[in-house]
Design a protein around this motif. Structure first.
Motif, PDB file in Angstrom:
ATOM      1  N   SER A  47      -2.827  -7.337  48.230  1.00 22.51           N
ATOM      2  CA  SER A  47      -3.933  -6.406  48.426  1.00 22.51           C
ATOM      3  C   SER A  47      -4.247  -6.255  49.904  1.00 22.51           C
ATOM      4  CB  SER A  47      -5.175  -6.915  47.687  1.00 22.51           C
ATOM      5  OG  SER A  47      -6.325  -6.166  48.037  1.00 22.51           O
ATOM      6  N   VAL A  70     -10.159  -1.315  50.962  1.00 20.04           N
ATOM      7  CA  VAL A  70     -10.128  -0.950  49.537  1.00 20.04           C
ATOM      8  C   VAL A  70     -11.359  -0.131  49.173  1.00 20.04           C
ATOM      9  CG1 VAL A  70     -10.136  -1.857  47.189  1.00 20.04           C
ATOM     10  CG2 VAL A  70      -8.782  -3.000  48.958  1.00 20.04           C
ATOM     11  N   CYS A 129      -5.921   2.094  45.583  1.00 21.68           N
ATOM     12  CA  CYS A 129      -7.053   1.682  46.413  1.00 21.68           C
ATOM     13  C   CYS A 129      -6.821   0.288  46.996  1.00 21.68           C
ATOM     14  CB  CYS A 129      -8.345   1.699  45.604  1.00 21.68           C
ATOM     15  SG  CYS A 129      -8.961   3.346  45.182  1.00 21.68           S
ATOM     16  N   LYS A 130      -6.207  -0.604  46.229  1.00 21.95           N
ATOM     17  CA  LYS A 130      -5.991  -1.972  46.683  1.00 21.95           C
ATOM     18  C   LYS A 130      -4.829  -2.111  47.663  1.00 21.95           C
ATOM     19  CE  LYS A 130      -7.504  -5.491  45.235  1.00 21.95           C
ATOM     20  NZ  LYS A 130      -8.562  -6.415  45.755  1.00 21.95           N
ATOM     21  N   ALA A 151      -6.619   2.415  40.842  1.00 20.91           N
ATOM     22  CA  ALA A 151      -7.106   1.136  41.351  1.00 20.91           C
ATOM     23  C   ALA A 151      -6.044   0.433  42.204  1.00 20.91           C
ATOM     24  CB  ALA A 151      -7.540   0.243  40.196  1.00 20.91           C
ATOM     25  N   HIS A 159     -10.566  -5.322  42.022  1.00 17.22           N
ATOM     26  CA  HIS A 159      -9.999  -4.448  40.997  1.00 17.22           C
ATOM     27  C   HIS A 159     -10.341  -5.078  39.661  1.00 17.22           C
ATOM     28  CE1 HIS A 159      -5.987  -2.674  39.165  1.00 17.22           C
ATOM     29  NE2 HIS A 159      -7.022  -2.553  38.340  1.00 17.22           N
ATOM     30  N   ILE A 202     -12.535   0.039  40.638  1.00 14.08           N
ATOM     31  CA  ILE A 202     -12.777  -0.761  41.838  1.00 14.08           C
ATOM     32  C   ILE A 202     -14.274  -1.040  41.954  1.00 14.08           C
ATOM     33  CG2 ILE A 202     -12.663  -0.844  44.360  1.00 14.08           C
ATOM     34  CD1 ILE A 202      -9.928  -1.031  43.073  1.00 14.08           C
ATOM     35  N   ALA A 235     -11.661   3.908  47.882  1.00 16.59           N
ATOM     36  CA  ALA A 235     -12.307   4.286  46.618  1.00 16.59           C
ATOM     37  C   ALA A 235     -13.431   5.287  46.852  1.00 16.59           C
ATOM     38  CB  ALA A 235     -12.838   3.039  45.923  1.00 16.59           C
TER      39      ALA A 235
END
Length: 262
Positions: free
Chosen positions: A124, A130, A159-160, A156, A18, A33, A134
């Motif tokens: 994360s 991840v 996504c993490k 972001a 990130h 990302i 994305a």
């Protein structure tokens, strides 16, 4: 990770990171990302990095990238997509400095950061997960952009972590948004002290305490109004306009599991 800066060089990047870059005057940072091969996936309002849909956009847009941007043959035109698009690292940075957002930081380090939008208490997920989220969202979108509830940092962070704030009436996961709200709140709550004291240091300490508390309790790693949602389920729920009823698939962000809101 440094106490004052999360600045990194390009050679240290790996898929799933990130990353972010501050825009002029450090008014806001743009987040995305990194997915490898010099590519970054990020979320905008049809190419506009930040916006409220109000007159405030005049100030926000004026703080954006100042270097003229020529058409890049390797980047997806943002106006042709759903707000989530892929660009090369140079276009993402727009002449700015590269920083990496940090996860699973200690409470002490989190509070030591003077500004939100640089780190989180939350852990994360694995890098391959991840990157999958994305890339999936490039084709399926991340909903409607909202500077306070659904912005590039929210994208972001989702996504993490796979975590989402389910109460759409509240501020989202973004540490920047929490900081923006926490600053005025701290000023308002410390103002009554002027009626009983002229101690400037006391008022400053109160304001700082309120600001830090708002950041800490608003962090995605502490909040309990979050749920773990798979990216496939997210796009299905966005299509029907509801994130309120979800399967019991919550995982802890930090400490005890967050509550399931229905």
């Amino acid at each position: 990770m440094g106490l004052l800066s999360n600045r990194v060089d390009r050679g240290s990047l790996k898929p799933g990171d990130h990353i972010y870059s501050w825009r002029s005057a450090y008014i806001y940072a743009h987040h995305g990302i990194y997915v490898g091969d010099d590519k970054v996936i990020h979320f905008t309002r049809r190419g506009q990095e930040v916006g409220t849909g109000t007159v405030l956009d005049v100030l926000l847009i004026s703080s954006g990238p100042t270097r003229p941007q020529l058409p890049c043959p390797t980047c997806t035109p943002p106006e042709d997509g759903n707000g989530v698009f892929s660009s090369c690292l140079n276009c993402f940075l727009a002449g700015g400095v590269l920083y990496r957002f940090e996860y699973a930081v200690s409470p002490a380090l989190f509070l030591a950061k003077a500004r939100g939008g640089t780190c989180t208490l939350a852990a994360s997920d694995p890098d391959d997960v991840v990157v999958h989220r994305a890339k999936y969202l490039v084709d399926n979108g991340f909903g409607c952009y909202n500077v306070f509830k659904n912005n590039c940092e929210d994208f972001a962070i989702y996504c993490k972590t796979g975590l989402l704030v389910v109460d759409q009436g509240r501020v989202g996961q973004s540490g920047q948004a929490v900081s923006i709200i926490g600053g005025p709140l701290a000023a308002v709550l410390s103002t009554p002290l002027r009626l009983v004291t002229t101690n400037v240091y006391g008022m400053a300490a109160t304001a700082a305490t309120v600001y830090c508390a708002s950041r800490y309790y608003g962090d995605i790693g502490f909040r309990r109004d979050v749920v773990k949602v798979s990216v496939e389920d997210l796009t299905r729920r966005l299509a029907i306009g509801s994130l309120q009823v979800v399967e019991p698939q919550i995982t802890p962000a930090r400490g005890s599991p967050p509550q399931l809101l229905t």
